[in-house]
Each structure stands twice: as structure tokens, then as C-alpha cells.
Design a protein around this motif. Structure first.
Motif, short mmCIF file in Angstrom:
data_model
loop_
_atom_site.label_atom_id
_atom_site.label_comp_id
_atom_site.label_asym_id
_atom_site.label_seq_id
_atom_site.Cartn_x
_atom_site.Cartn_y
_atom_site.Cartn_z
N ASN A 1 0.83 -1.21 0.00
CA ASN A 1 0.00 0.00 0.00
C ASN A 1 0.87 1.26 0.00
O ASN A 1 0.53 2.24 -0.66
CB ASN A 1 -0.95 0.02 1.19
N VAL A 2 1.96 1.23 0.74
CA VAL A 2 2.88 2.37 0.77
C VAL A 2 3.51 2.56 -0.61
O VAL A 2 3.57 3.68 -1.14
CB VAL A 2 3.97 2.19 1.85
N GLN A 3 3.95 1.47 -1.21
CA GLN A 3 4.56 1.56 -2.54
C GLN A 3 3.55 2.03 -3.58
O GLN A 3 3.90 2.77 -4.50
CB GLN A 3 5.18 0.21 -2.93
N GLN A 4 2.30 1.62 -3.43
CA GLN A 4 1.24 2.09 -4.33
C GLN A 4 1.06 3.59 -4.18
O GLN A 4 0.86 4.31 -5.16
CB GLN A 4 -0.07 1.37 -4.01
N GLY A 5 1.11 4.08 -2.95
CA GLY A 5 0.98 5.52 -2.71
C GLY A 5 2.09 6.31 -3.37
O GLY A 5 1.84 7.38 -3.95
N VAL A 6 3.31 5.81 -3.30
CA VAL A 6 4.43 6.48 -3.96
C VAL A 6 4.22 6.49 -5.47
O VAL A 6 4.43 7.50 -6.14
CB VAL A 6 5.77 5.80 -3.59
N ALA A 7 3.77 5.37 -6.01
CA ALA A 7 3.51 5.28 -7.45
C ALA A 7 2.39 6.23 -7.87
O ALA A 7 2.46 6.84 -8.95
CB ALA A 7 3.16 3.84 -7.84
N ASP A 8 1.36 6.38 -7.04
CA ASP A 8 0.27 7.32 -7.35
C ASP A 8 0.78 8.76 -7.41
O ASP A 8 0.37 9.53 -8.29
CB ASP A 8 -0.85 7.20 -6.31
N ILE A 9 1.65 9.12 -6.49
CA ILE A 9 2.22 10.46 -6.51
C ILE A 9 3.05 10.66 -7.77
O ILE A 9 2.95 11.69 -8.45
CB ILE A 9 3.05 10.73 -5.24
N ASP A 10 3.86 9.67 -8.13
CA ASP A 10 4.65 9.77 -9.35
C ASP A 10 3.76 9.94 -10.57
O ASP A 10 4.07 10.73 -11.47
CB ASP A 10 5.53 8.52 -9.53
N ALA A 11 2.66 9.22 -10.62
CA ALA A 11 1.74 9.32 -11.77
C ALA A 11 1.14 10.72 -11.86
O ALA A 11 1.03 11.29 -12.96
CB ALA A 11 0.63 8.27 -11.65
N GLN A 12 0.76 11.31 -10.73
CA GLN A 12 0.19 12.66 -10.75
C GLN A 12 1.24 13.69 -11.14
O GLN A 12 0.93 14.65 -11.86
CB GLN A 12 -0.43 13.00 -9.39
N LEU A 13 2.48 13.49 -10.69
CA LEU A 13 3.54 14.42 -11.08
C LEU A 13 3.80 14.33 -12.58
O LEU A 13 4.00 15.34 -13.25
CB LEU A 13 4.83 14.11 -10.30
N ARG A 14 3.78 13.12 -13.12
CA ARG A 14 3.97 12.97 -14.57
C ARG A 14 2.83 13.62 -15.34
O ARG A 14 3.04 14.23 -16.38
CB ARG A 14 4.09 11.49 -14.93
N GLN A 15 1.61 13.50 -14.82
CA GLN A 15 0.48 14.13 -15.49
C GLN A 15 0.65 15.64 -15.48
O GLN A 15 0.39 16.32 -16.48
CB GLN A 15 -0.83 13.75 -14.82
N ARG A 16 1.11 16.19 -14.37
CA ARG A 16 1.37 17.63 -14.28
C ARG A 16 2.43 18.01 -15.32
O ARG A 16 2.28 18.98 -16.05
CB ARG A 16 1.86 18.01 -12.89
N HIS A 17 3.49 17.21 -15.40
CA HIS A 17 4.56 17.50 -16.36
C HIS A 17 4.06 17.45 -17.80
O HIS A 17 4.53 18.20 -18.65
CB HIS A 17 5.72 16.52 -16.18
N ASP A 18 3.11 16.57 -18.08
CA ASP A 18 2.57 16.46 -19.44
C ASP A 18 1.67 17.65 -19.81
O ASP A 18 1.56 17.99 -20.99
CB ASP A 18 1.79 15.16 -19.59
N LEU A 19 1.04 18.27 -18.85
CA LEU A 19 0.17 19.41 -19.12
C LEU A 19 0.95 20.69 -19.41
O LEU A 19 0.48 21.56 -20.14
CB LEU A 19 -0.75 19.68 -17.92
N ILE A 20 2.13 20.79 -18.87
CA ILE A 20 2.88 22.05 -18.93
C ILE A 20 3.22 22.48 -20.36
O ILE A 20 3.01 23.64 -20.71
CB ILE A 20 4.12 21.98 -18.02
N PRO A 21 3.72 21.59 -21.24
CA PRO A 21 4.01 22.06 -22.61
C PRO A 21 2.78 22.62 -23.32
O PRO A 21 2.89 23.63 -24.04
CB PRO A 21 4.52 20.80 -23.32
N ASN A 22 1.61 22.03 -23.11
CA ASN A 22 0.38 22.56 -23.72
C ASN A 22 0.05 23.94 -23.18
O ASN A 22 -0.38 24.83 -23.92
CB ASN A 22 -0.79 21.61 -23.49
N LEU A 23 0.21 24.11 -21.88
CA LEU A 23 -0.05 25.40 -21.26
C LEU A 23 0.90 26.46 -21.81
O LEU A 23 0.49 27.57 -22.16
CB LEU A 23 0.09 25.28 -19.74
N VAL A 24 2.18 26.11 -21.94
CA VAL A 24 3.18 27.05 -22.44
C VAL A 24 2.87 27.43 -23.89
O VAL A 24 2.95 28.60 -24.26
CB VAL A 24 4.60 26.47 -22.30
#
Length: 183
Positions: free
Chosen positions: A30-53
Motif C-alpha cells: 500500500n505504501v509503494q502504491q501511494g508512492v507510485a500514485d504520486i509519481d503518476a500525478q507528477l507525470r500528469q502535471r509535467h505532461d500538461l505544462i508544454p500545452n499550457l506554455v
């Protein structure tokens, strides 16, 4: 007769240890899943930025330095290391881009920009929820690890205390401030 009782006691202890081990394995997952969930959200944030720019570029052509800072910060943060300092620099640069909307009313009114801004806010909310879920999973794991009788076996079985997710420098001064709402 004594050896049968001794064998029964050993079997009971073995069952308890196996039960503790299995429970700790599940909680560690469950802890490892939580870390993976955070990584996934950070990647999603990173993917939105070029479109915003790209959307902002059309309206704010002389803001090239700000936009380059955002892209450079995004590339550093998305490089795979996901360090908190890279994420902090990205958050500061992203805040600058979002602030540009105040200087460019036509950008603020752009449907594409509004949608990207909404998606980014949604991603930030999901990221905060993922961080809370991780901290809850860490608390459950650490409590189970430190409870009796698990505390007698956990370290020997390779279960070490998990770390809570901490706020990075870009978030430290923000969490205790009242958000500003503009109409």
C-alpha cells in the motif's frame, strides 16, 4: 507428550509470524502504491505544462524568458529523479505562467487556457489526495510494524519504518495561507 506440546507451541508461533509477515507485506505494498500514485500525478502535471506554455506563447510573445524557465524546470523535474528541489522550481515557474493571465485579459478569456488551467488545478488536487493517501498508508504500516508482537519480528524480516511524505519548499509557505479568490 511434552514434545507434542512443544511442537504445538512452535507451530502456533510460526503461524503468528507468518500472519504478521503477510500483513506487513500487504501494508508495505500500500505504501509503494501511494508512492507510485504520486509519481503518476507528477507525470500528469509535467505532461500538461508544454500545452499550457504553447497556449501562452500565442498571447505573450515577449514573455519568452518566463516560458523558457517553465520548460527548463519541467524538463528537470520530468527527468526521472523527481527531486523536491526540481518540483519546487517547477511550481514557482508554473505560478509565473499562470500569473501572466492577469496581464493578458485575452489569454485569461481563452477557452484552451481555461481548460488547461482547470486540468492543472484538478491534477494538483489529485496530487494532494495521493499525498494524503500515502501518509495514511505509511501510518498504518508503521503502526502495524511497531505493534506487539510484530515489533519483535519486523526488523528481522526486513520491514523498516516508512517515511511520511513531506511538503517541499515550494509548498511550505502556502499551506497556512488563505487562498485568494478573484471574480
Amino acid at each position: 507428550m511434552g514434545w507434542i506440546i512443544g511442537l504445538g507451541v512452535l507451530a502456533a508461533i510460526a503461524l503468528v509470524v507468518v500472519g504478521i509477515y503477510n500483513r506487513l507485506v500487504g501494508l508495505r505494498q500500500n505504501v509503494q502504491q501511494g508512492v507510485a500514485d504520486i509519481d503518476a500525478q507528477l507525470r500528469q502535471r509535467h505532461d500538461l505544462i508544454p500545452n499550457l506554455v504553447e497556449t501562452v506563447k500565442g498571447y505573450a510573445t515577449h514573455e519568452k524568458d518566463t516560458l523558457e524557465q517553465v520548460i527548463n524546470a519541467r524538463n528537470r523535474a520530468a527527468s526521472g529523479s523527481l527531486s523536491s528541489s526540481d518540483e519546487a522550481q517547477l511550481k514557482v515557474a508554473l505560478d509565473r505562467v499562470l500569473a501572466l493571465a492577469e496581464a493578458y485579459p485575452e489569454l485569461k478569456a481563452n477557452v484552451n487556457f481555461q481548460e488547461l488551467q482547470r486540468e492543472l488545478a484538478d491534477t494538483e488536487d489529485k496530487l494532494a489526495a495521493a499525498r494524503r493517501a500515502l501518509n495514511a498508508a505509511v501510518a498504518r504500516f508503521n503502526t502495524a510494524r511497531e505493534s506487539f508482537p510484530a515489533v519483535m519480528f519486523a526488523s528481522a524480516m526486513g520491514f523498516h519504518q516508512a517515511d511520511f511524505h513531506r511538503l517541499d519548499d515550494s509548498e511550505q509557505g502556502v499551506v497556512d495561507q488563505v487562498p485568494q479568490i478573484n471574480f
